[in-house]
Design a protein around this motif. Structure first.
Motif, short mmCIF file in Angstrom:
data_model
loop_
_atom_site.label_atom_id
_atom_site.label_comp_id
_atom_site.label_asym_id
_atom_site.label_seq_id
_atom_site.Cartn_x
_atom_site.Cartn_y
_atom_site.Cartn_z
N GLY A 1 0.78 -1.24 0.00
CA GLY A 1 0.00 0.00 0.00
C GLY A 1 0.80 1.28 0.00
N PRO A 48 2.53 4.22 -1.68
CA PRO A 48 2.50 4.77 -3.03
C PRO A 48 3.86 5.24 -3.53
CG PRO A 48 1.60 6.35 -1.48
CD PRO A 48 1.87 5.10 -0.70
N SER A 67 -1.71 10.86 -4.82
CA SER A 67 -1.42 9.47 -5.19
C SER A 67 -2.78 8.83 -5.47
CB SER A 67 -0.74 8.73 -4.04
OG SER A 67 -1.67 8.43 -3.01
N ASN A 89 -3.75 6.10 -4.40
CA ASN A 89 -4.21 5.58 -3.11
C ASN A 89 -5.00 6.63 -2.34
OD1 ASN A 89 -3.38 2.98 -3.18
ND2 ASN A 89 -1.78 3.18 -1.62
N GLU A 90 -4.48 7.85 -2.32
CA GLU A 90 -5.19 8.89 -1.57
C GLU A 90 -6.53 9.21 -2.24
OE1 GLU A 90 -3.20 12.68 -0.92
OE2 GLU A 90 -4.96 13.47 0.13
N THR A 131 -8.86 6.21 -1.81
CA THR A 131 -9.23 6.02 -0.41
C THR A 131 -10.24 7.07 0.03
OG1 THR A 131 -7.12 5.00 0.13
CG2 THR A 131 -8.37 5.88 1.96
#
Ligand SMILES: Cc1cc2nc3c(=O)[nH]c(=O)nc-3n(C[C@H](O)[C@H](O)[C@H](O)COP(=O)(O)OP(=O)(O)OC[C@H]3O[C@@H](n4cnc5c(N)ncnc54)[C@H](O)[C@@H]3O)c2cc1C
Ligand SMILES: Cc1cc2nc3c(=O)[nH]c(=O)nc-3n(C[C@H](O)[C@H](O)[C@H](O)COP(=O)(O)OP(=O)(O)OC[C@H]3O[C@@H](n4cnc5c(N)ncnc54)[C@H](O)[C@@H]3O)c2cc1C
Ligand code: SF4
Ligand code: SF4
Ligand code: FES
Lengths: 466, 290
Positions: free
Chosen positions: A240, A242, A257, A259-260, A263
């Protein structure tokens, strides 16, 4: 049994109209009806040598479950799949089937292969929607195993161990179980309720899920052994962390990212106004990368109100690692593909906000280590894309937290946990699998690794206590 | 769900709470933080761990009401529960081995700096404290600080209590008088930390600052908290939140922290704007005094 269907193409799967679905978070595809599933199942030739199975990382007994569909025994079809794959509703939706099971299907030689993924999804959805959940706990054998992370690897390891009678506790740092399935893959591709159902089912059978527990911080692996009496630990903590590009302007306000971005939107539901977590609702967005993560980010941007959403990818469509269905869906929804293009700088405005992305065109040169032709910049081809938000989706690595808080756990130079083929790590009693070991991969390979490790853990504990 | 065991108003905008969270309490160290979530629809918000009772399994937080999440938390009472409380996150402070330290706190940063002062004092370090507030009405933790320090300098912007001026005025005075510290801990608004570091750097006095970038997960997963430290990208939630002040790019941090200004405004207009505006006017010694 119904007669064989010799159509060269798959039965179409109904879906929302592209321009409508690009503005909502509801699932894009509706799945087969029973009639459609029966029609598609009849395309399977029930090949004696079962070539499709070798393409599936966990060897789902494909012709067998398809035959059970034709016999309309969906419960039995589901159980057949579950023998090797604990997450059929998920895998049926998100496996890159074209590179796996369907790649080897003989029907694919002269036409389209059998829609194995769609059939798998149908079976799982049908059984979920038409049977009562029986909260029957497994019989416990008194041995305790801890599982770190509740992504596909953790879920499948926990599921198998619980079935064998182990008392399993899953520790998850996020507020919900499911890993990437809930924080990464968007609602429109994998509805949350499906993942929640899988997690709920495990819990109903006696698996304990401890949420908001960051292993290495709220509790350490050594404490799991020494203080809490676990005899083995499975680490399925994913990949997880990035990766950023390291280009100028990357810290501008409005550079996320993936992921951000995902999420915020998925796990924290920023797209839903009842939730407090903010996210930028931008008109012009560039997403850097060509994998599933990039497609999901771009399609999320459309749904958050994006009008011009660009994918910036340094190779061409042929090399794109994303599932072909996702690329196709993204195109239909209006994502603009800037292929053979590499970002070189984020342009920053007065307030430090993103005002554009400077890129350079690429061409494909000699093949590199991965066998793909290496993109090289075309001199003088720089140009700007007018965007106010940039999402970086160029990869992730395993998070160093577990390694830095667990003595004697060997990892590779990029942070992957070193294991043997059974999932055993350099420390006795600690096993690992999924993205934490392989780096970012697929749901089914992670689930498969969890399963292999469960068997190894069982053997380890049996031998230890013999 | 996590139960609020105690609640105490330190001033009109700052609240201290003890939360029942044994796993956090067992592992918590000075310098680390938690992330709370008031209710299911809430954001995850980071707060520094302000104190711990390992036996009781409780963790203290001290927070200023800034926007929606902190307001909702402040409205809760002892006995109520909150939805999420995760931690301890981040790296513990390294406070061992100093003879004489100066702890500087500005505004709610005073609360964040408080455990460092207590820990240094317990380690046998001689501690001086400069605590800066807007005015008399918002001074808090005075007795606690006094107990943990040799000298406590309370500063108020308007002189309504202690001495008049900003923490940097007092710092300048101490440095000019030749006071020597082998560690400075400065925690407060970004402009304050930047100004402090500018002064301590001249004297080559090691200075730790605690950074407060915007965070989502607090575990190294989102990269939203990335800060520039000595030209390198670090994630404040796992590499920090404390860093060597000389290495920090404060301007980058200030810029990134404005990311959601407009979204938060839409959501929580009145409450937040007013407080944030007051805070920014007053806590910026560079803009306001020179
Ligand atoms: C946006 C996106 C789209 C994708 N699309 C596809 C797709 O279409 N098809 C496909 O096959 N694959 C896809 N993938 C890849 C796939 O999701 C992953 O390979 C898979 O989820 C890996 O499973 P895992 O269990 O190893 O890890 P994860 O799913 O990452 O789960 C790990 C879990 O461990 C938790 N954790 C981590 N550290 C700790 C700790 N210290 N303590 C406690 N808990 C911890 C994490 O919070 C997380 O919940 C996609 C990935 C992303 C990000
Ligand atoms: C490691 C760390 C420790 C912290 N410790 C404390 C503490 O002990 N006590 C305390 O009172 N505060 C602390 N903070 C700051 C606190 O997290 C923010 O004040 C909080 O986000 C406000 O949330 P809100 O919903 O009430 O306000 P919001 O409405 O979310 O935000 C109000 C304003 O603050 C900005 N903002 C949002 N999140 C942050 C953030 N994380 N940091 C800075 N600005 C932000 C917004 O852009 C907006 O302008 C800490 C922050 C970090 C990163
Ligand atoms: S698990 Fe994935 S690869 Fe295996 S049969 Fe199902 S869809 Fe195909
Ligand atoms: S290869 Fe294709 S046709 Fe043959 S058994 Fe497998 S799914 Fe059926
Ligand atoms: S808060 Fe997400 S990486 Fe630090």
């Amino acid at each position: 049994m119904s007669t064989r269907n010799m159509s060269p193409v798959k039965v179409d799967m109904p879906s929302q109209e592209p321009l409508i679905r690009a503005k909502n978070f509801k699932e894009v595809t509706h799945g087969y009806t029973e009639e459609m599933a029966l029609e598609e199942a009849a395309r399977c030739l029930q090949c004696k040598h079962k070539p499709c199975i070798q393409g599936c990382p966990v060897n789902v007994q494909i012709p067998d479950f398809i035959r059970l569909i034709l016999e309309r025994d969906y419960q039995a079809a589901n159980e057949k799949i579950l023998e090797t794959n604990v997450l059929p509703a998920v895998c049926g939706r998100v496996c890159p089937q074209e590179n796996q099971c369907e790649k080897y299907c003989v029907r694919g030689i002269k036409g389209e292969s059998v829609a194995i993924g769609r059939l798998e999804r149908f079976v799982a959805d049908y059984v979920r929607d038409n049977t009562e959940l029986k909260p029957e706990k497994y019989k416990m054998n008194g041995n305790k195993v801890a599982v770190v992370g509740s992504g596909p690897a953790g879920l499948s390891c926990a599921g198998d161990l619980a079935r064998m009678g182990y008392e399993v506790t899953m520790y998850e740092s996020l507020p919900e179980g499911g890993g990437v399935l809930v924080y990464g893959i968007p609602e429109f591709r994998l509805p949350n309720h499906i993942v929640r159902h899988e997690v709920r089912q495990l819990r109903a059978k006696g698996v304990v899920l401890e949420r908001n527990m960051v292993v290495g911080r709220s509790i350490t692996i050594d404490e799991l052994f020494d203080k809490h009496g676990f005899e083995a630990v499975f680490v399925g903590s994913g990949a997880g962390l990035p990766v950023f590009l390291g280009i100028p302007g990357e810290n501008a306000v409005g550079v996320y990212s993936a992921n951000e971005y995902l999420t915020r939107s998925n796990l924290m539901r920023a797209y839903d106004s009842r939730y407090d977590t903010p996210i930028r609702h931008s008109k012009n967005v560039a997403v850097v990368g060509g994998g599933n993560v990039a497609m999901d980010s771009a399609r999320t941007a459309l749904r958050l109100g994006g009008e011009n959403v660009h994918i910036v990818y340094r190779r061409s469509f042929d090399e794109m690692p994303a599932r072909s269905e996702e690329v196709h869906h993204a195109q239909e929804e209006g994502v603009i593909f800037e292929n053979l293009t590499n970002p070189i700088a984020v342009k920053m405005g007065q307030q430090g906000e993103v005002i554009g992305l400077t890129c350079i065109r690429m061409e494909l040169g000699e093949p590199d280590d991965s066998g793909r032709r290496r993109p090289v910049p075309v001199p003088g081809s720089e140009f700007d894309i007018d965007v106010d938000t940039v999402v970086i989706a160029v990869g992730t690595n395993p998070n160093p937290l577990i390694k830095s808080t667990t003595k004697g756990l060997e990892v590779t130079d990029w942070g992957g946990i070193v294991t043997d083929e059974s999932g055993a790590t350099s420390r006795p009693g600690i096993f690992a699998g999924g993205d934490a070991v392989t780096g970012a991969a697929t749901v089914i390979s992670a689930a498969g690794a969890g399963k292999v490790a469960a068997a190894a853990i069982d053997k380890y504990i049996q031998e230890k206590n013999a | 769900m996590y139960r609020i065991v105690r609640k105490e108003k330190l001033n009109a905008n700052v609240t201290r709470m003890s939360i029942d969270a044994p796993h956090v309490a067992v592992h918590a160290n000075v310098g680390q933080f938690i992330m709370f979530r008031v209710y299911e629809f809430g954001e995850r918000v980071p707060l520094t761990i302000a104190g711990v009772d390992r036996e009781a399994g409780t963790v203290d937080i001290i927070f200023q009401t800034i926007g929606k999440s902190t307001r909702l938390l402040a409205e809760k009472e002892a006995g109520d529960t909150i939805y999420g409380f995760v931690g301890p996150l981040g790296q513990p402070s390294e406070l061992e081995g100093y003879d004489r330290a100066l702890v500087i706190g500005g505004g709610v940063g005073t609360a964040i700096a408080f455990p460092s002062a207590v820990k240094l004092n317990r380690l046998g370090t001689k501690v001086d404290v400069i605590a800066g507030f807007k005015n008399k009405d918002i001074v808090f933790l005075e007795d606690e600080f006094r107990a943990a320090s040799e000298n406590l300098y309370v500063m108020t912007d308007d002189g309504s209590y202690g001495e008049e001026g900003f923490v940097t005025n007092k710092l300048k005075q101490l440095l000019d008088a030749g006071e020597k510290y082998d560690l400075v801990v400065a925690i407060g608004p970004i402009p304050m930390m930047k100004a402090v570091v500018a002064m301590t750097k001249e004297k080559e006095m090691k200075t730790l600052v605690s950074l407060n970038p915007i965070m989502v997960d607090g575990t190294g997963m989102c990269g939203g908290c990335r800060v520039q430290i000595g030209g390198q990208t670090k994630f404040a939630c796992v590499d920090g939140p404390e860093f060597d002040g000389f290495m920090v790019d404060f301007d980058d941090l200030a810029r990134r922290n404005r990311s959601y200004l407009s979204e938060e405004e839409d959501r929580d207009h009145a409450c937040r704007l007013q407080i944030a505006a007051e805070q920014f006017d007053h806590d910026d010694p560079v803009q306001n005094k020179e």
